[in-house]
Design an enzyme around this catalytic site. Structure first.
Site, PDB file in Angstrom:
ATOM      1  N   SER A   1      39.786 -76.620  67.505  1.00  0.00           N
ATOM      2  CA  SER A   1      40.422 -77.456  68.518  1.00  0.00           C
ATOM      3  C   SER A   1      39.588 -78.718  68.769  1.00  0.00           C
ATOM      4  CB  SER A   1      40.617 -76.632  69.796  1.00  0.00           C
ATOM      5  OG  SER A   1      41.502 -77.264  70.676  1.00  0.00           O
TER       6      SER A   1
ATOM      7  N   ASP B   1      50.615 -72.491  65.622  1.00  0.00           N
ATOM      8  CA  ASP B   1      49.952 -73.482  66.484  1.00  0.00           C
ATOM      9  C   ASP B   1      50.873 -74.685  66.632  1.00  0.00           C
ATOM     10  OD1 ASP B   1      48.347 -75.419  67.678  1.00  0.00           O
ATOM     11  OD2 ASP B   1      46.623 -75.072  66.372  1.00  0.00           O
TER      12      ASP B   1
ATOM     13  N   HIS C   1      47.968 -71.673  69.205  1.00  0.00           N
ATOM     14  CA  HIS C   1      46.740 -72.435  69.028  1.00  0.00           C
ATOM     15  C   HIS C   1      45.479 -71.611  69.283  1.00  0.00           C
ATOM     16  CE1 HIS C   1      44.052 -75.830  69.084  1.00  0.00           C
ATOM     17  NE2 HIS C   1      43.682 -75.566  70.308  1.00  0.00           N
TER      18      HIS C   1
END
Lengths: 385, 385
Positions: B165, B328, B361
């Protein structure tokens, strides 16, 4: 029910008028799905076209969450620059929903703030706005008030009931409650029931409003302070779910707003930020925060798979046209397909179309000949049958 | 740098300790990407394993937006019931990032509130917390502070830099800034730059905080009032983007929380509502609202395609393992593929893997042997080369 036409743009229905119907005066208040009683109830509505002598050409249009009865035409005094009704591209003479042939009705939903009774209306018991004393209403209760309006207008059969999003939920609820009234149904960009994701976004919107101290437990109407900031955040959340990744990429990308470089601060640098802020502040001027709470809740509660009348057990006889949009991630096509499967299992006559469009859930509100042609063709078939 | 081991669960690194490195004391303050100067700067960090004599086995772990330096092990006094570091399943003896072989470092990012200097730190100019007087920081500035820490630890070469991320953004930024320091890079569940959708969600989170009157323009630290409600809403927004439609359907569906029927009110009826409220209120106990503003802004500004050093023009020589997750939707696989395409065009050595997982995610934070094996295998190859 006569409507002046011909004063707007050539293809528009022209000047229209918002009207009101009041019913459920005490002691004959309406019993809601929750068991609570509500009354009196005022329903704001508009109509376009003429009811035939046989009273067999009526179409009910159900609006979405923040919509209103003003689906087509313009109000008196509005210039050509004013925005016409929200489905003006679809409803009018010679359009998909042809007002030369059909008598079209749209009513503001119960719990809203656009003329129909809702939490901002006066509570006759106190003489002040209801606030959270307004009883919880359901999609079923919305349909019930529309039924009372049709009774008042002398309509006992609907050629079709059509609507997108929360309007599509009302369409499905009509089929469940009044299968003998509804000849055909066009649920668009909708779902049999909210997914956890859809509930989550609604809950965030509600929390944003209730976190605003100006919300004051819902009793803000007389205080001169309104939960505008919370409502704006709630609207931004909603707005993102109505768009799509593709649409936002195309519409905004990473373009900056009126600047060549980052401000290295918290102003709106990106166009998408500026757009969301604008949508938020525009919304607070026209919509009531408590109405958002009630209507999102009604949408979350809605469940066509629930007993005692799940959609699978419906009596055949209604013709369905189910429409979804390829980039709608709020009510994705897989949910429309599940609806179609269940309707077919129940022996219903169902057509299904997924429209390829990259603009997300809101696609049904955007002028599109494919939608007009689909609906126009379907209605021809129903009317001729 | 020695670490006591063997006191935790068998496969855990055991007890660890948070440490601090302070630098950039005036007048030698650090010049940020915005041109502003900042100092002194304290960086909180942890290390696991032993630096080899050749100093060639160091791995830098970059954490995500709300993470911290505590990626593995337990703090002294914590019981087995306490949650270990956030990547404990991946970092430890014999694990994917094997602390018997590698010396692993993780530092809290600049702008955060977990020990490294950020908006809640004392501003030496005023003796009070910075608030919005804290300068805007970028992903590049975060990398710069990590570089200073490595210099301090005597590490001039990284076997790999790895993170998910916002951590993945730091990984890419490392490759852009220090291609001679980084031998390999593992960007996970990340993107070269935020889409309009990702910016939109961050902006909504920021607006939720700034709409809270307790935010007080960012100067809330000394007032006894904190923007907890706004921060909670911001977290709920974030949390939904970390999950996926499938994950939420599986995890919550439409199940009710501790009740058999709807309350017909605005309490949390659905489990997903209750879960989001819990996540929101849990977050405000551990995270600072201003840090959320700064770090989301840094993520929005991040753009590896930008001049003067777009990723396409990078000098070859780094081995990449790019990992994405199939569900995601914050940084979808198509964005990882675009990164891979650009790296290959620049002549880089790139492996790419999309892991099938329905948890969205956040998948990179969930124990998964596939991730451990992928990373373990890749590191073996790099170390042996």
């Amino acid at each position: 029910m006569t409507i002046a036409t011909g004063q707007g743009a050539p293809a528009s229905i022209g000047i229209v008028e918002k009207r009101f119907h009041r019913f459920a005066d005490p002691p004959d208040t309406m019993v809601l799905e929750s068991g609570t009683r509500l009354g009196p109830i005022t329903v704001a509505f508009e109509t376009w076209g003429r009811l035939s002598e046989g009273r067999d050409n009526a179409i009910l249009v159900a609006h979405a969450f923040s919509g209103d009865a003003h689906a087509a035409g313009r109000y008196p005094g509005e210039s050509g620059d004013d925005k016409p009704g929200w489905w003006d591209f679809l409803i009018g003479p010679g359009k998909g929903i042809d007002t030369d042939r059909y008598f079209v009705i749209c009513a503001n939903i119960l719990g809203s703030c656009m003329g129909t009774t809702g939490p901002s209306s006066l509570n006759p018991a106190t003489g002040r706005p209801y606030g959270l004393d307004f009883p919880m209403v359901t999609i079923g209760d919305m349909v019930e008030t529309q039924k009372r309006l049709l009774d008042h207008l002398g309509i006992d059969r609907l050629l079709t009931v059509v609507g997108g999003s929360v309007g599509g939920m009302q369409v499905l609820e009509w089929c469940r409650r009044y299968p003998r009234v509804v000849r055909s149904a066009i649920p668009i960009a909708t779902t049999m029931r909210h997914s956890a994701l859809a509930i989550a976004f609604n809950e965030i919107a509600r929390q944003a409003i209730m976190a605003d101290p100006n919300w004051q437990g819902g009793n803000y109407y007389d205080t001169g302070r309104r939960p505008d900031l919370g409502l704006a955040v709630a609207r931004m959340v909603g707005h993102v779910t109505y768009l799509s990744d593709e649409a936002m990429r195309r519409k905004f990308g990473r373009r900056l707003q009126d600047k060549n470089d980052f401000s290295f601060g918290f102003n709106a640098d990106f166009q998408v930020e500026s757009y969301l802020r604008h949508q938020g502040s525009k919304f607070v001027r026209r919509f009531d925060a408590n109405s958002l709470l009630y209507i999102t809740r009604a949408a979350d509660y809605f469940d066509m798979t629930q007993r005692p009348d799940p959609i699978d057990s419906a009596r055949p006889g209604i013709k369905y046209l189910v429409i979804s949009y390829s980039s709608d991630w709020l009510y994705p096509t897989y949910q429309a397909r599940e609806l179609v499967r269940r309707l077919k299992r129940a022996g219903q006559d169902v057509s299904f179309c997924e429209i390829e469009a990259d603009c997300g859930h809101d696609a049904f509100l955007i002028p599109d000949e494919r939608l007009s042609n689909l609906i126009g063709g379907f209605l021809h078939g129903i009317a001729a049958a």
